[in-house]
Design an enzyme around this catalytic site. Sequence first.
Site, short mmCIF file in Angstrom:
data_model
loop_
_atom_site.label_atom_id
_atom_site.label_comp_id
_atom_site.label_asym_id
_atom_site.label_seq_id
_atom_site.Cartn_x
_atom_site.Cartn_y
_atom_site.Cartn_z
N CYS A 142 -0.57 -12.67 -4.86
CA CYS A 142 -1.94 -12.73 -4.36
C CYS A 142 -2.75 -13.73 -5.18
O CYS A 142 -3.48 -14.56 -4.63
CB CYS A 142 -2.58 -11.35 -4.39
SG CYS A 142 -4.29 -11.32 -3.80
N CYS A 156 -3.25 -2.76 -3.72
CA CYS A 156 -4.43 -2.51 -2.90
C CYS A 156 -4.11 -2.10 -1.47
O CYS A 156 -4.82 -1.30 -0.87
CB CYS A 156 -5.35 -3.73 -2.90
SG CYS A 156 -4.62 -5.23 -2.16
#
Length: 379
Positions: free
Chosen positions: A118, A215
């Site tokens: 990410c 997440c």
Amino acid sequence: MPLDHPLNSLGFAKPPSETRVVVAMSGGVDSSVVAAMLAEEGYDVVGVTLQLYDHGAALAKKGACCAGRDIHDARRVAEEMNFPHYVLDYENTFKEAVIDEFADSYLAGATPVPCIRCNERVKFKDLLETAKDLDADCMATGHYIQRMVGNDGAELHSAADASKDQSYFLFSTTPEQLDYLRFPLGHHASKEQTRELARKYGLALADKPDSQDICFVPNGNYAAVIEKLRPGAAEPGDIVDTDGKVLAQHNGVIHYTIGQRRGLGIGGLATPLYVVKLDVDKKHVIVGPKEMLTTRTIPVREINWLGDGAFDDVAEHHISVKVRSTKPPMEAVVRPLSATTAEVDLLTPEEGVAPGQACVFYDNDSSRIFGGGWIWRGY
């Protein structure tokens, strides 16, 4: 503007008011404090929050980021500190660059680290380019890591607070990205220092819990996410020993990781057994004694080198490496095979080295990080 203007706190020879900085705001206390601190110092702050995934399941989830409640929290900080704030929809980019590889890596028997991808493929790539499009002089984040300027340019260094250090997750930051990035919290002695600043600025999220787990994985249930992304992924198979003897059955290779002991459904044995290998093609979870998890040699690829000179200019690098985010660096000899591949020899054997994890390089004599690469075969 005089050429001898003193450097401001972000390293630019001009007043803060003439220095535009994009702050990547996740909605957590760390990035919020960075934005508030820079705004108070008089910088031209622009807050940007990325919506990375469908936040329907995450609205009430504690410890998430980049969705629902967190976007609201980031927006509120911007309103309180009086700087502009934008929310960018990066769901498609995030799915293609991070989530799909996460699922495919698990299906291939690896143990991926999506937070690194990410940073590498979304935050420090697309968002960084967006910051440049906004004519920002730099981009700041709430990561606990330090950027220092050495003789050959910007260097990456571990955070002052070892318990919060995020160097394992930022090893793939390139020299070009490092030139543009700033990490204002890296020198803080503790997380409490950051929370005290949040209280000083009157931020309502001063006591907000830190983000936990991945997440986009609600409640830490990796397998459920993968089954949703790849229907049929949890196909049953056999748990076998290293000779191929069937010991039990499993309900999907994706439920297992290298080094796992619990949940195997094998009892009554004199010697505890651990997952030592995953054979996705045969749908086999292979188990063996603990000593089979021990390895001294680790093949690494996709190396991002942050040291001086070219990575393969020398035959050996005598440095330390970290093969798991939760363990301290260990002394090793890194032997380049090319500019982006190497063989890492650990001075002390390590257990449970898994494909898909990162191998991060550290200087033995300082806090400097020399980059790292990806473990592609841990056995």
